[in-house]
Design a protein around this motif. Structure first.
Motif, PDB file in Angstrom:
ATOM      1  N   GLU A  34       0.844  -1.188   0.000  1.00 44.67           N
ATOM      2  CA  GLU A  34       0.000   0.000   0.000  1.00 44.67           C
ATOM      3  C   GLU A  34       0.881   1.241   0.000  1.00 44.67           C
ATOM      4  N   ARG A  45      -3.369   0.125  -3.350  1.00 46.84           N
ATOM      5  CA  ARG A  45      -2.948  -1.232  -2.980  1.00 46.84           C
ATOM      6  C   ARG A  45      -2.621  -2.035  -4.226  1.00 46.84           C
ATOM      7  N   ARG A  80       2.689   0.519   3.604  1.00 44.87           N
ATOM      8  CA  ARG A  80       2.244  -0.611   4.412  1.00 44.87           C
ATOM      9  C   ARG A  80       2.342  -1.852   3.537  1.00 44.87           C
ATOM     10  N   ARG A  82       0.903  -5.908   3.482  1.00 47.00           N
ATOM     11  CA  ARG A  82       0.063  -6.935   4.096  1.00 47.00           C
ATOM     12  C   ARG A  82       0.714  -8.288   3.840  1.00 47.00           C
ATOM     13  N   ARG A  86      -1.881  -9.744   7.652  1.00 47.97           N
ATOM     14  CA  ARG A  86      -1.588  -8.748   8.693  1.00 47.97           C
ATOM     15  C   ARG A  86      -0.820  -7.573   8.105  1.00 47.97           C
ATOM     16  N   TRP A  87      -1.259  -6.353   8.441  1.00 43.37           N
ATOM     17  CA  TRP A  87      -0.625  -5.146   7.919  1.00 43.37           C
ATOM     18  C   TRP A  87       0.582  -4.732   8.758  1.00 43.37           C
ATOM     19  N   HIS A  88       1.652  -4.300   8.062  1.00 42.39           N
ATOM     20  CA  HIS A  88       2.880  -3.810   8.692  1.00 42.39           C
ATOM     21  C   HIS A  88       3.231  -2.474   8.043  1.00 42.39           C
ATOM     22  N   THR A  89       3.584  -1.486   8.852  1.00 40.90           N
ATOM     23  CA  THR A  89       4.047  -0.212   8.306  1.00 40.90           C
ATOM     24  C   THR A  89       5.551  -0.284   8.092  1.00 40.90           C
TER      25      THR A  89
END
Length: 133
Positions: A34, A45, A80, A82, A86-89
């Motif tokens: 993202e 996305r 971000r 996924r 699970r999303w991670h920055t």
């Protein structure tokens, strides 16, 4: 870019934009990148393939700096990712000095085959996303 390469680029990006990406974005375990749209400021996305190694996520863009998500990263590297739902920055880094062909050898096989088949060859670009803790 030769006319054949330009035609391939236009055909692949049209297919990805209109058919492949809208479908694969909906898959719950599909890895997504993202970015923030450089003009709209809206989240964008993009389904991607790559591999997490420690606190970094590695991928290769098949069209290098021509890819819209790469252009968005250049404007704002905060992203971000996924992974497994699970999303991670994190912060994305474009690595033009990395060997993208060698990098593809250590990334997931199916995605790497697609990048080599669909990409422009010389336009490949390695991207590393440093994930926040």
């Amino acid at each position: 870019m030769s006319s054949n390469a330009e035609s391939k680029y236009r055909a692949v990006t049209a297919f990805q934009r209109r058919i492949a990406n809208p479908v694969t974005r909906r898959l719950p375990l599909q890895t997504l990148l993202e970015t923030t749209g450089r003009v709209s400021g809206r989240p964008r996305r993009t389904p991607v393939g790559g591999r997490r190694v420690g606190d970094s996520f590695w991928l290769v863009s098949e069209f290098g700096e021509r890819s819209q998500y790469v252009r968005n990263i250049k404007a704002d590297p905060r992203v971000r990712v996924r992974l497994r739902g699970r999303w991670h920055t994190g912060t994305a880094h474009l690595l033009p000095d990395d060997d993208p062909v060698a990098r593809l050898r250590v990334l997931p096989r199916m995605n790497s085959m697609a990048v080599r088949a669909l990409g422009s060859g010389q336009g490949l670009l390695t991207i590393r996303v440093d994930l926040d803790a």
